[in-house]
Design a protein around this motif. Structure first.
Motif, PDB file in Angstrom:
ATOM      1  N   PHE A  50      36.420  33.787  37.259  1.00 42.20           N
ATOM      2  CA  PHE A  50      36.219  32.597  38.083  1.00 42.20           C
ATOM      3  C   PHE A  50      34.777  32.094  37.995  1.00 42.20           C
ATOM      4  CE2 PHE A  50      39.527  35.239  39.931  1.00 42.20           C
ATOM      5  CZ  PHE A  50      40.566  34.345  40.085  1.00 42.20           C
ATOM      6  N   THR A  51      33.820  32.997  38.069  1.00 41.78           N
ATOM      7  CA  THR A  51      32.418  32.585  38.144  1.00 41.78           C
ATOM      8  C   THR A  51      31.832  32.231  36.785  1.00 41.78           C
ATOM      9  OG1 THR A  51      31.681  34.896  38.005  1.00 41.78           O
ATOM     10  CG2 THR A  51      32.047  33.993  40.200  1.00 41.78           C
ATOM     11  N   GLU A  52      32.431  32.779  35.698  1.00 40.06           N
ATOM     12  CA  GLU A  52      31.980  32.469  34.339  1.00 40.06           C
ATOM     13  C   GLU A  52      33.173  31.975  33.512  1.00 40.06           C
ATOM     14  OE1 GLU A  52      28.861  32.705  33.087  1.00 40.06           O
ATOM     15  OE2 GLU A  52      27.923  33.521  34.898  1.00 40.06           O
ATOM     16  N   HIS A  53      33.988  31.129  34.111  1.00 45.47           N
ATOM     17  CA  HIS A  53      35.264  30.762  33.481  1.00 45.47           C
ATOM     18  C   HIS A  53      35.094  30.069  32.134  1.00 45.47           C
ATOM     19  CE1 HIS A  53      34.745  26.529  34.695  1.00 45.47           C
ATOM     20  NE2 HIS A  53      34.242  27.021  35.807  1.00 45.47           N
TER      21      HIS A  53
ATOM     22  N   ARG B  58      33.049  30.902  29.911  1.00 39.16           N
ATOM     23  CA  ARG B  58      32.573  31.885  28.934  1.00 39.16           C
ATOM     24  C   ARG B  58      33.635  32.942  28.630  1.00 39.16           C
ATOM     25  NH1 ARG B  58      27.205  30.818  28.376  1.00 39.16           N
ATOM     26  NH2 ARG B  58      26.225  29.726  30.126  1.00 39.16           N
ATOM     27  N   HIS B  59      34.885  32.615  28.918  1.00 39.15           N
ATOM     28  CA  HIS B  59      35.992  33.504  28.600  1.00 39.15           C
ATOM     29  C   HIS B  59      36.918  32.826  27.597  1.00 39.15           C
ATOM     30  CE1 HIS B  59      35.505  36.917  31.340  1.00 39.15           C
ATOM     31  NE2 HIS B  59      35.061  36.070  32.245  1.00 39.15           N
ATOM     32  N   ASN B  60      37.710  33.644  26.916  1.00 38.31           N
ATOM     33  CA  ASN B  60      38.668  33.091  25.970  1.00 38.31           C
ATOM     34  C   ASN B  60      39.875  32.535  26.717  1.00 38.31           C
ATOM     35  OD1 ASN B  60      40.515  35.200  26.527  1.00 38.31           O
ATOM     36  ND2 ASN B  60      39.593  36.502  24.968  1.00 38.31           N
ATOM     37  N   PRO B  61      40.834  31.883  26.009  1.00 35.80           N
ATOM     38  CA  PRO B  61      41.968  31.249  26.703  1.00 35.80           C
ATOM     39  C   PRO B  61      42.816  32.195  27.543  1.00 35.80           C
ATOM     40  CG  PRO B  61      41.769  30.399  24.463  1.00 35.80           C
ATOM     41  CD  PRO B  61      40.788  31.533  24.578  1.00 35.80           C
ATOM     42  N   ARG B  62      42.766  33.506  27.277  1.00 31.44           N
ATOM     43  CA  ARG B  62      43.550  34.443  28.075  1.00 31.44           C
ATOM     44  C   ARG B  62      43.053  34.536  29.514  1.00 31.44           C
ATOM     45  NH1 ARG B  62      44.393  40.215  26.412  1.00 31.44           N
ATOM     46  NH2 ARG B  62      42.157  40.223  26.031  1.00 31.44           N
ATOM     47  N   ALA B  63      41.895  33.948  29.798  1.00 35.67           N
ATOM     48  CA  ALA B  63      41.323  34.059  31.141  1.00 35.67           C
ATOM     49  C   ALA B  63      42.246  33.481  32.200  1.00 35.67           C
ATOM     50  CB  ALA B  63      39.963  33.365  31.190  1.00 35.67           C
ATOM     51  N   SER B  64      43.062  32.486  31.845  1.00 35.92           N
ATOM     52  CA  SER B  64      43.960  31.887  32.836  1.00 35.92           C
ATOM     53  C   SER B  64      44.949  32.926  33.365  1.00 35.92           C
ATOM     54  CB  SER B  64      44.709  30.695  32.236  1.00 35.92           C
ATOM     55  OG  SER B  64      45.473  31.099  31.109  1.00 35.92           O
ATOM     56  N   PHE B  65      45.400  33.845  32.496  1.00 35.27           N
ATOM     57  CA  PHE B  65      46.292  34.918  32.954  1.00 35.27           C
ATOM     58  C   PHE B  65      45.578  35.800  33.986  1.00 35.27           C
ATOM     59  CE2 PHE B  65      47.064  39.485  32.553  1.00 35.27           C
ATOM     60  CZ  PHE B  65      48.366  39.554  33.038  1.00 35.27           C
ATOM     61  N   PHE B  66      44.328  36.181  33.690  1.00 38.03           N
ATOM     62  CA  PHE B  66      43.614  37.079  34.592  1.00 38.03           C
ATOM     63  C   PHE B  66      43.276  36.388  35.913  1.00 38.03           C
ATOM     64  CE2 PHE B  66      42.908  39.093  30.477  1.00 38.03           C
ATOM     65  CZ  PHE B  66      43.284  40.388  30.777  1.00 38.03           C
ATOM     66  N   ARG B  67      42.988  35.092  35.875  1.00 39.01           N
ATOM     67  CA  ARG B  67      42.753  34.385  37.127  1.00 39.01           C
ATOM     68  C   ARG B  67      44.016  34.378  37.988  1.00 39.01           C
ATOM     69  NH1 ARG B  67      39.293  31.094  33.814  1.00 39.01           N
ATOM     70  NH2 ARG B  67      40.974  29.660  33.304  1.00 39.01           N
TER      71      ARG B  67
ATOM     72  N   ARG C 242      25.709  38.093  31.217  1.00 36.85           N
ATOM     73  CA  ARG C 242      25.573  37.094  32.285  1.00 36.85           C
ATOM     74  C   ARG C 242      26.329  37.502  33.550  1.00 36.85           C
ATOM     75  NH1 ARG C 242      23.481  32.251  30.533  1.00 36.85           N
ATOM     76  NH2 ARG C 242      23.274  32.009  28.284  1.00 36.85           N
ATOM     77  N   GLY C 243      27.164  38.516  33.461  1.00 35.04           N
ATOM     78  CA  GLY C 243      27.890  38.955  34.647  1.00 35.04           C
ATOM     79  C   GLY C 243      28.856  40.068  34.319  1.00 35.04           C
ATOM     80  N   GLU C 244      28.918  41.081  35.187  1.00 37.85           N
ATOM     81  CA  GLU C 244      29.786  42.230  34.992  1.00 37.85           C
ATOM     82  C   GLU C 244      30.411  42.635  36.322  1.00 37.85           C
ATOM     83  OE1 GLU C 244      30.495  43.931  32.055  1.00 37.85           O
ATOM     84  OE2 GLU C 244      29.376  42.313  31.063  1.00 37.85           O
ATOM     85  N   GLY C 245      31.619  43.185  36.224  1.00 37.97           N
ATOM     86  CA  GLY C 245      32.214  43.795  37.403  1.00 37.97           C
ATOM     87  C   GLY C 245      31.560  45.121  37.739  1.00 37.97           C
ATOM     88  N   PHE C 246      31.138  45.840  36.691  1.00 38.61           N
ATOM     89  CA  PHE C 246      30.408  47.090  36.875  1.00 38.61           C
ATOM     90  C   PHE C 246      29.309  47.226  35.818  1.00 38.61           C
ATOM     91  CE2 PHE C 246      29.719  51.648  36.114  1.00 38.61           C
ATOM     92  CZ  PHE C 246      29.327  52.042  37.377  1.00 38.61           C
TER      93      PHE C 246
END
Length: 371
Positions: free
Chosen positions: A115-118, A120-129, A281-285
């Motif tokens: 969500f915060t770096e949307h 900068r993700h590949n097209p599969r990001a919509s599934f994860f959102r 630019r951003g990590e969960g961990f």
């Protein structure tokens, strides 16, 4: 103690940091005496039996090697399997969950950068959102690997903070350790370095990892050196913007892309580096930061999202732009004393993150879900 079914069948084929999370957690849950069932893909069954000898290890149908088939099986086959083994709670370790399981669900949401770096993700990001929204809405408990990820889920999805549990990742100190000279030599040889010193990166070459700016910053930092080190980008597929950044640098700057590295080579690769640079630019961990510290590497990362929670005062920090990265790498390469200080501080810091502590936090979350 409640019976927990861990859905390790959700682990994607490219494995990476996620498999280290699931493996580390399952082994630690076994050590903690958890009543554990693990469902996995057939090729992984023997490994989980070795990791958790007391666990009830089951395999899903052959078809779930296909992602679409696995997601369909997750909705119907997984809840049925959970009831058959007498599970009290299901742990979904990779975003997606069964919606109508009839059992409490605990889900791990690894980061909020979908969500915060949307961009900068590949097209599969919509599934994860979509999966994250569903998980946050329907799961009894949400486990996140950092306070930063918890806070982002609350901010961007209005998630209920009282249903989110923070469970930091651990590091396997048997796998990630200060390497021997032989391990360093073997890893360097596999990368074709022939004794040349190097700066290391480990991770997916995805846009949010900021690899193009790392390449540009590294090239600027070493261009005036008589004998410059190489930059080795370990892991991930090759992205177009990474290729473009490599074409920009001068011919005297050596950038090596060995692809995925074997697990036995990681301590030598990380611990043998002059610096491990991870300017994300951003990590969960930020598991590569922790693993690099455990290998005795001086680490350079950014002060973004969860990374300060992991690195603390034991790493060097930079802004994510190429100029800042160049300055930070240049300072570290010019100061063996600073690198030695970071090596010692990183080793001490890494010892604070254990899978046993992570397992205890997970067990508490499972109990809250049941209650």
């Amino acid at each position: 103690m409640p019976r927990v079914l861990v859905d390790a069948a959700a682990v994607p084929a490219d494995r990476g940091a996620l498999i280290r999370y699931v493996d580390g957690l399952v082994a630690a849950l076994h050590r903690a005496g958890a009543d554990l069932a693990v469902v996995c893909q057939r090729a992984e069954a023997e490994r989980y039996r070795l990791l958790a000898p007391s666990a009830h290890v089951l395999t899903g149908p052959v078809a779930i090697t296909n992602r679409a088939a696995r997601l369909a099986w997750e909705q119907s086959g997984l809840p049925l399997l959970a009831r058959q083994v007498g599970a009290d709670v299901i742990h979904a370790p990779y975003y997606s969950i069964p919606i109508r399981s009839g059992l409490p669900i605990v889900v791990t949401v690894h980061d909020a950068t979908w969500f915060t770096e949307h961009d900068r993700h590949n097209p599969r990001a919509s599934f994860f959102r979509s999966a994250t929204r569903t998980a946050v809405r329907h799961a009894q408990r949400v486990i996140v690997p950092s306070k930063a990820t918890r806070d982002e889920l609350v901010r961007v999805l209005s998630a209920d903070p009282t249903r989110i549990d923070v469970a930091y990742h651990g590091v396997d100190l048997m796998q990630f350790h200060p390497p021997s000279e032989e391990e360093v030599h073997r890893a360097a040889a596999r990368c074709g370095l022939h004794g040349q010193p190097y700066v290391a990166f480990l991770g997916a070459l995805a846009p949010r990892k900021n690899v193009p700016n790392l390449i540009r910053g590294f090239a600027s930092a070493v261009k005036a050196l008589e004998k410059p080190p190489a930059l080795v980008l370990g892991g991930g597929v090759h992205e177009d913007d990474v290729d473009a950044a490599c074409r920009e640098v001068e011919a005297t700057v050596k950038v090596v892309r060995p692809g995925y590295l074997r697990a036995p080579d990681l301590p030598g690769f990380l611990g043998g580096a002059l610096v491990v640079a991870f300017p994300s630019r951003g990590e969960g961990f930020g598991l590569p930061v922790l693993e690099a510290m455990a290998c005795g590497a001086p680490v350079l990362t950014t002060c973004r999202t969860s990374l300060p929670e992991v690195g603390g005062d034991a790493v060097a920090y930079t802004e994510p732009d190429a100029g800042s990265i160049a300055a930070a790498i240049g300072q570290l390469l010019a100061s063996p004393e600073r690198r030695a200080q970071l090596r010692q501080a990183g080793l001490a810091r890494a010892g604070e993150f254990t899978w046993d502590a992570s397992a205890e936090a997970h067990l508490s979350s499972y109990q809250r879900a049941i209650e």
